[in-house]
Design a protein around this motif. Structure first.
Motif, PDB file in Angstrom:
ATOM      1  N   THR A   1      79.163  49.906  43.152  1.00 44.86           N
ATOM      2  CA  THR A   1      79.996  50.946  43.746  1.00 44.86           C
ATOM      3  C   THR A   1      79.349  51.381  45.057  1.00 44.86           C
ATOM      4  N   GLN A   2      79.966  52.329  45.727  1.00 47.65           N
ATOM      5  CA  GLN A   2      79.412  52.831  46.987  1.00 47.65           C
ATOM      6  C   GLN A   2      78.112  53.593  46.762  1.00 47.65           C
TER       7      GLN A   2
ATOM      8  N   ASN B   1      85.984  46.130  40.735  1.00 44.65           N
ATOM      9  CA  ASN B   1      85.492  46.723  39.495  1.00 44.65           C
ATOM     10  C   ASN B   1      85.263  45.703  38.389  1.00 44.65           C
TER      11      ASN B   1
ATOM     12  N   HIS C   1      77.087  50.675  38.717  1.00 43.89           N
ATOM     13  CA  HIS C   1      77.525  51.295  37.470  1.00 43.89           C
ATOM     14  C   HIS C   1      77.334  50.283  36.349  1.00 43.89           C
TER      15      HIS C   1
ATOM     16  N   HIS D   1      79.255  46.799  37.614  1.00 44.21           N
ATOM     17  CA  HIS D   1      79.853  46.536  38.926  1.00 44.21           C
ATOM     18  C   HIS D   1      79.218  47.441  39.975  1.00 44.21           C
TER      19      HIS D   1
ATOM     20  N   PRO E   1      81.598  45.974  46.547  1.00 40.83           N
ATOM     21  CA  PRO E   1      81.695  47.350  46.062  1.00 40.83           C
ATOM     22  C   PRO E   1      83.129  47.819  45.804  1.00 40.83           C
ATOM     23  N   ASN E   2      84.122  47.093  46.286  1.00 42.34           N
ATOM     24  CA  ASN E   2      85.521  47.460  46.070  1.00 42.34           C
ATOM     25  C   ASN E   2      86.136  46.754  44.866  1.00 42.34           C
TER      26      ASN E   2
END
Length: 113
Positions: free
Chosen positions: A101-102, A42, A106, A99, A39-40
């Motif tokens: 994300t928290q 992109n 997305h 990607h 999640p970190n």
């Protein structure tokens, strides 16, 4: 004996080319896993997932939102500005490029399988 020795090297080369083709270039029909994503990070990566159409598909102007599940059964919210392809609502498996994300995944591009 000499003819056997002459056949071993070409057979090994053919086997190596086949294995590289089979495991690297041919995409499997298996679903992907969101646990492979960070999640970190992109970086845009591709994943095959199962569409959960009964949870709703929102297509508002330039944004989309819907739910999918991966091979482990993990349900994730998909959101982004991607365009829904024709026949998306009736699809079972879709390919997403984007990607993690928290707050979900997305998406940048949506493809039908």
């Amino acid at each position: 004996m000499k003819t056997l020795q002459k056949l071993i090297l070409p057979a090994l080369i053919i086997a190596a080319v086949f294995l590289v083709y089979k495991f690297y270039f041919v995409k499997g029909d298996n679903l992907g896993s969101f646990s492979d994503f960070d999640p970190n990070n992109n970086a845009v990566k591709e994943i095959r997932v199962q569409l959960i159409a009964d949870r709703g598909i929102e297509n508002t102007g330039g944004g989309v939102s819907f739910y999918v599940s991966d091979k482990a059964g993990k349900v994730v919210n998909i959101y982004g500005e991607a365009q829904l392809p024709n026949g998306f609502e009736s699809a079972n498996v879709v390919i997403l490029r984007g990607h993690l994300t928290q707050s979900g995944f997305h998406v940048h591009e949506i493809l039908l399988d």
